[in-house]
Scaffold this motif. Sequence first.
Motif, PDB file in Angstrom:
ATOM      1  N   UNK A  34      -3.374  67.123  -1.436  1.00 42.64           N
ATOM      2  CA  UNK A  34      -3.705  65.953  -0.623  1.00 42.64           C
ATOM      3  C   UNK A  34      -2.694  65.797   0.512  1.00 42.64           C
ATOM      4  N   UNK A  35      -1.420  66.070   0.219  1.00 37.09           N
ATOM      5  CA  UNK A  35      -0.367  65.975   1.223  1.00 37.09           C
ATOM      6  C   UNK A  35      -0.502  66.989   2.343  1.00 37.09           C
ATOM      7  N   UNK A  36      -1.228  68.069   2.104  1.00 36.40           N
ATOM      8  CA  UNK A  36      -1.494  69.061   3.153  1.00 36.40           C
ATOM      9  C   UNK A  36      -2.539  68.551   4.149  1.00 36.40           C
ATOM     10  N   UNK A  37      -3.341  67.602   3.719  1.00 37.19           N
ATOM     11  CA  UNK A  37      -4.429  67.104   4.556  1.00 37.19           C
ATOM     12  C   UNK A  37      -4.144  65.745   5.187  1.00 37.19           C
ATOM     13  N   UNK A  38      -3.401  64.910   4.488  1.00 35.27           N
ATOM     14  CA  UNK A  38      -3.129  63.552   4.936  1.00 35.27           C
ATOM     15  C   UNK A  38      -1.651  63.252   4.840  1.00 35.27           C
ATOM     16  N   UNK A  39      -1.228  62.191   5.485  1.00 36.99           N
ATOM     17  CA  UNK A  39       0.136  61.688   5.308  1.00 36.99           C
ATOM     18  C   UNK A  39       0.145  60.923   3.994  1.00 36.99           C
ATOM     19  N   UNK A  40       1.016  61.330   3.059  1.00 40.42           N
ATOM     20  CA  UNK A  40       1.064  60.673   1.754  1.00 40.42           C
ATOM     21  C   UNK A  40       2.487  60.263   1.398  1.00 40.42           C
TER      22      UNK A  40
END
Length: 68
Positions: A34-40
């Motif tokens: 998820x962190x590869x796609x969005x800012x988390x």
Amino acid sequence: MRSFDAVHVSEPGLVVVEVAAGDEATALAAVAELGERWVTSGPSEVWREVGEPGVRVRTYAKVRPSVG
């Protein structure tokens, strides 16, 4: 399910994602993806729910860019 602070979803595009997986490594790998796609926020501490299988981990994410 654990509660979360309303500030984490206080504007459009902010989400709370809770991942349930069979083991800690899988749960953390999912949050990393998820962190590869969005800012988390990155992963929370991993926890277990009494009476439920596997483990859980949470992340806070911004799924769309700021306008302006």
